[in-house]
Design a protein around this motif. Structure first.
Motif, PDB file in Angstrom:
ATOM      1  N   UNK A   1       0.859  -1.197   0.000  1.00 33.11           N
ATOM      2  CA  UNK A   1       0.000   0.000   0.000  1.00 33.11           C
ATOM      3  C   UNK A   1       0.894   1.245   0.000  1.00 33.11           C
ATOM      4  N   UNK A   2       1.423   1.608  -1.157  1.00 29.39           N
ATOM      5  CA  UNK A   2       2.376   2.727  -1.242  1.00 29.39           C
ATOM      6  C   UNK A   2       1.812   4.061  -0.776  1.00 29.39           C
ATOM      7  N   UNK A   3       0.485   4.174  -0.759  1.00 28.52           N
ATOM      8  CA  UNK A   3      -0.115   5.451  -0.355  1.00 28.52           C
ATOM      9  C   UNK A   3      -0.448   5.504   1.140  1.00 28.52           C
ATOM     10  N   UNK A   4      -0.036   4.491   1.912  1.00 32.41           N
ATOM     11  CA  UNK A   4      -0.274   4.522   3.359  1.00 32.41           C
ATOM     12  C   UNK A   4       0.502   5.715   3.938  1.00 32.41           C
ATOM     13  N   UNK A   5      -0.161   6.520   4.744  1.00 32.86           N
ATOM     14  CA  UNK A   5       0.504   7.710   5.290  1.00 32.86           C
ATOM     15  C   UNK A   5       0.322   7.861   6.805  1.00 32.86           C
ATOM     16  N   UNK A   6      -0.069   6.759   7.460  1.00 32.25           N
ATOM     17  CA  UNK A   6      -0.172   6.760   8.918  1.00 32.25           C
ATOM     18  C   UNK A   6      -0.064   5.329   9.428  1.00 32.25           C
ATOM     19  N   UNK A   7       0.539   5.192  10.614  1.00 34.53           N
ATOM     20  CA  UNK A   7       0.645   3.881  11.249  1.00 34.53           C
ATOM     21  C   UNK A   7       0.219   3.991  12.706  1.00 34.53           C
ATOM     22  N   UNK A   8      -0.417   2.928  13.173  1.00 37.16           N
ATOM     23  CA  UNK A   8      -0.815   2.813  14.580  1.00 37.16           C
ATOM     24  C   UNK A   8      -0.256   1.505  15.103  1.00 37.16           C
ATOM     25  N   UNK A   9       0.602   1.577  16.132  1.00 38.38           N
ATOM     26  CA  UNK A   9       1.176   0.375  16.738  1.00 38.38           C
ATOM     27  C   UNK A   9       0.552   0.142  18.094  1.00 38.38           C
ATOM     28  N   UNK A  10      -0.005  -1.046  18.322  1.00 38.03           N
ATOM     29  CA  UNK A  10      -0.776  -1.271  19.551  1.00 38.03           C
ATOM     30  C   UNK A  10      -0.009  -1.942  20.682  1.00 38.03           C
ATOM     31  N   UNK A  11       1.210  -2.397  20.448  1.00 39.69           N
ATOM     32  CA  UNK A  11       2.008  -2.954  21.551  1.00 39.69           C
ATOM     33  C   UNK A  11       3.299  -2.155  21.681  1.00 39.69           C
ATOM     34  N   UNK A  12       3.983  -2.310  22.797  1.00 40.69           N
ATOM     35  CA  UNK A  12       5.072  -1.410  23.179  1.00 40.69           C
ATOM     36  C   UNK A  12       6.193  -1.267  22.150  1.00 40.69           C
ATOM     37  N   UNK A  13       6.510  -2.334  21.417  1.00 43.14           N
ATOM     38  CA  UNK A  13       7.645  -2.286  20.494  1.00 43.14           C
ATOM     39  C   UNK A  13       7.254  -1.969  19.050  1.00 43.14           C
ATOM     40  N   UNK A  14       5.954  -1.907  18.775  1.00 43.02           N
ATOM     41  CA  UNK A  14       5.494  -1.721  17.399  1.00 43.02           C
ATOM     42  C   UNK A  14       5.947  -0.398  16.800  1.00 43.02           C
ATOM     43  N   UNK A  15       5.733   0.694  17.524  1.00 40.12           N
ATOM     44  CA  UNK A  15       6.081   2.012  16.983  1.00 40.12           C
ATOM     45  C   UNK A  15       7.579   2.120  16.710  1.00 40.12           C
ATOM     46  N   UNK A  16       8.393   1.491  17.572  1.00 34.86           N
ATOM     47  CA  UNK A  16       9.843   1.526  17.381  1.00 34.86           C
ATOM     48  C   UNK A  16      10.216   0.832  16.070  1.00 34.86           C
ATOM     49  N   UNK A  17       9.606  -0.329  15.810  1.00 40.52           N
ATOM     50  CA  UNK A  17       9.852  -1.044  14.552  1.00 40.52           C
ATOM     51  C   UNK A  17       9.345  -0.275  13.347  1.00 40.52           C
ATOM     52  N   UNK A  18       8.183   0.363  13.502  1.00 38.33           N
ATOM     53  CA  UNK A  18       7.602   1.151  12.409  1.00 38.33           C
ATOM     54  C   UNK A  18       8.536   2.298  12.019  1.00 38.33           C
ATOM     55  N   UNK A  19       8.970   3.060  13.026  1.00 32.11           N
ATOM     56  CA  UNK A  19       9.846   4.212  12.764  1.00 32.11           C
ATOM     57  C   UNK A  19      11.170   3.767  12.165  1.00 32.11           C
ATOM     58  N   UNK A  20      11.671   2.637  12.603  1.00 31.70           N
ATOM     59  CA  UNK A  20      12.933   2.104  12.063  1.00 31.70           C
ATOM     60  C   UNK A  20      12.858   1.955  10.549  1.00 31.70           C
ATOM     61  N   UNK A  21      11.747   1.424  10.069  1.00 30.34           N
ATOM     62  CA  UNK A  21      11.566   1.249   8.621  1.00 30.34           C
ATOM     63  C   UNK A  21      11.413   2.593   7.936  1.00 30.34           C
ATOM     64  N   UNK A  22      10.588   3.471   8.500  1.00 31.93           N
ATOM     65  CA  UNK A  22      10.360   4.784   7.890  1.00 31.93           C
ATOM     66  C   UNK A  22      11.664   5.568   7.771  1.00 31.93           C
ATOM     67  N   UNK A  23      12.521   5.447   8.797  1.00 34.48           N
ATOM     68  CA  UNK A  23      13.831   6.109   8.739  1.00 34.48           C
ATOM     69  C   UNK A  23      14.680   5.553   7.604  1.00 34.48           C
ATOM     70  N   UNK A  24      14.672   4.234   7.473  1.00 32.76           N
ATOM     71  CA  UNK A  24      15.531   3.590   6.476  1.00 32.76           C
ATOM     72  C   UNK A  24      15.149   3.948   5.049  1.00 32.76           C
ATOM     73  N   UNK A  25      13.875   4.311   4.829  1.00 31.53           N
ATOM     74  CA  UNK A  25      13.437   4.657   3.469  1.00 31.53           C
ATOM     75  C   UNK A  25      13.103   6.149   3.336  1.00 31.53           C
ATOM     76  N   UNK A  26      13.483   6.925   4.347  1.00 29.85           N
ATOM     77  CA  UNK A  26      13.318   8.373   4.275  1.00 29.85           C
ATOM     78  C   UNK A  26      11.886   8.862   4.270  1.00 29.85           C
TER      79      UNK A  26
END
Length: 250
Positions: A142-167
């Motif tokens: 889903x290339x047009x996804x523009x928001x993420x919601x992480x429901x457990x403690x480590x989810x947001x950290x993993x999400x941001x890690x990917x977003x950082x890696x692809x700018x």
């Protein structure tokens, strides 16, 4: 224990050891009631913490109102965003009651808005590695996804890690759960927009205090909900750290 089999084994070992009481998460709605009721039949009081098992005969639940916490997350996203928003949800486990409620509350909060839609939901098994893997797969699908919601403690950290890696950190809104040191650092750096703050210290303290009351024969109420709130970067300006209980320290 995130692993249900290990979780059950530990409870059964505690019961076999004839402990005075057991405090544990109700990880699975199909399995937990049977295990909990079996413990109670042995005369051992059982309190659920963080994740309830309402179908069981547990004495009481101590922890977040997870549906309300999810609803707060949805409201925060609505308040913080404009225009069309396509959300990817990374949840800890599909079979975890508290994770289900956090997703359900979030969906109910946004269902009245025609500009916000959930495009995909996947589970991380409560690990940052899988949270990152699922995030990458969602962005690819889903290339047009523009928001993420992480429901457990480590989810947001993993999400941001990917977003950082692809700018993509500047183009994607992220809201997570809990106030781990890494989560607070991401908030300070502006790589995470918000996180739902729970009160794990209070959960632990209150559950032991409640168990003592039960063992002393006092009658206790069934639900003991700890406080929940949404924390944003602006909320961190006058604080250096947060304790595990979520209490601010100047």
């Amino acid at each position: 224990q995130a692993n249900l089999d290990v979780h059950i084994k530990m409870i059964e070992m505690a019961a076999a050891s004839k402990v005075d009481g057991i405090i544990a998460q109700g990880l699975n709605q199909e399995v937990s009631p049977t295990i909990i009721n079996r413990v109670l039949e042995k005369g051992i009081p059982f309190l659920t913490i963080d994740t309830d098992a309402p179908e069981s005969k547990r004495v009481a639940y101590i922890g977040t109102d997870n549906y309300y916490a999810g609803f707060l997350a949805g409201q925060a996203l609505l308040k913080d965003t404009e225009g069309e928003v396509k959300v990817g949800i990374i949840t800890g486990r599909f079979d975890s009651a508290n994770q289900k409620l956090r997703v359900e509350g979030f969906k109910d909060a946004i269902k009245g808005s025609d500009r916000v839609n959930v495009v995909a939901i996947d589970e991380s098994q409560i690990t940052r590695i899988q949270a990152a893997e699922k995030t990458y797969e969602m962005i690819k699908d889903y290339p047009d996804v523009n928001a993420f919601y992480g429901t457990s403690a480590l989810d947001a950290i993993g999400i941001v890690q990917v977003l950082e890696s692809i700018g993509m950190t500047d183009r994607v809104y992220v809201i997570g759960f809990d106030v781990l040191p890494e989560t607070l650092q991401l908030l300070k750096e502006g790589k995470l927009e918000a996180t739902v703050e729970q009160k794990p210290y209070e959960m632990g303290y209150d559950s032991v205090e409640l168990m003592i009351q039960v063992l002393e024969g006092e009658k206790v109420s069934t639900y003991h909900h700890t406080m929940t709130d949404v924390v944003r970067q602006k909320d961190l300006t006058q604080t250096e750290t947060m304790t595990p209980g979520g209490m601010k320290q100047q």
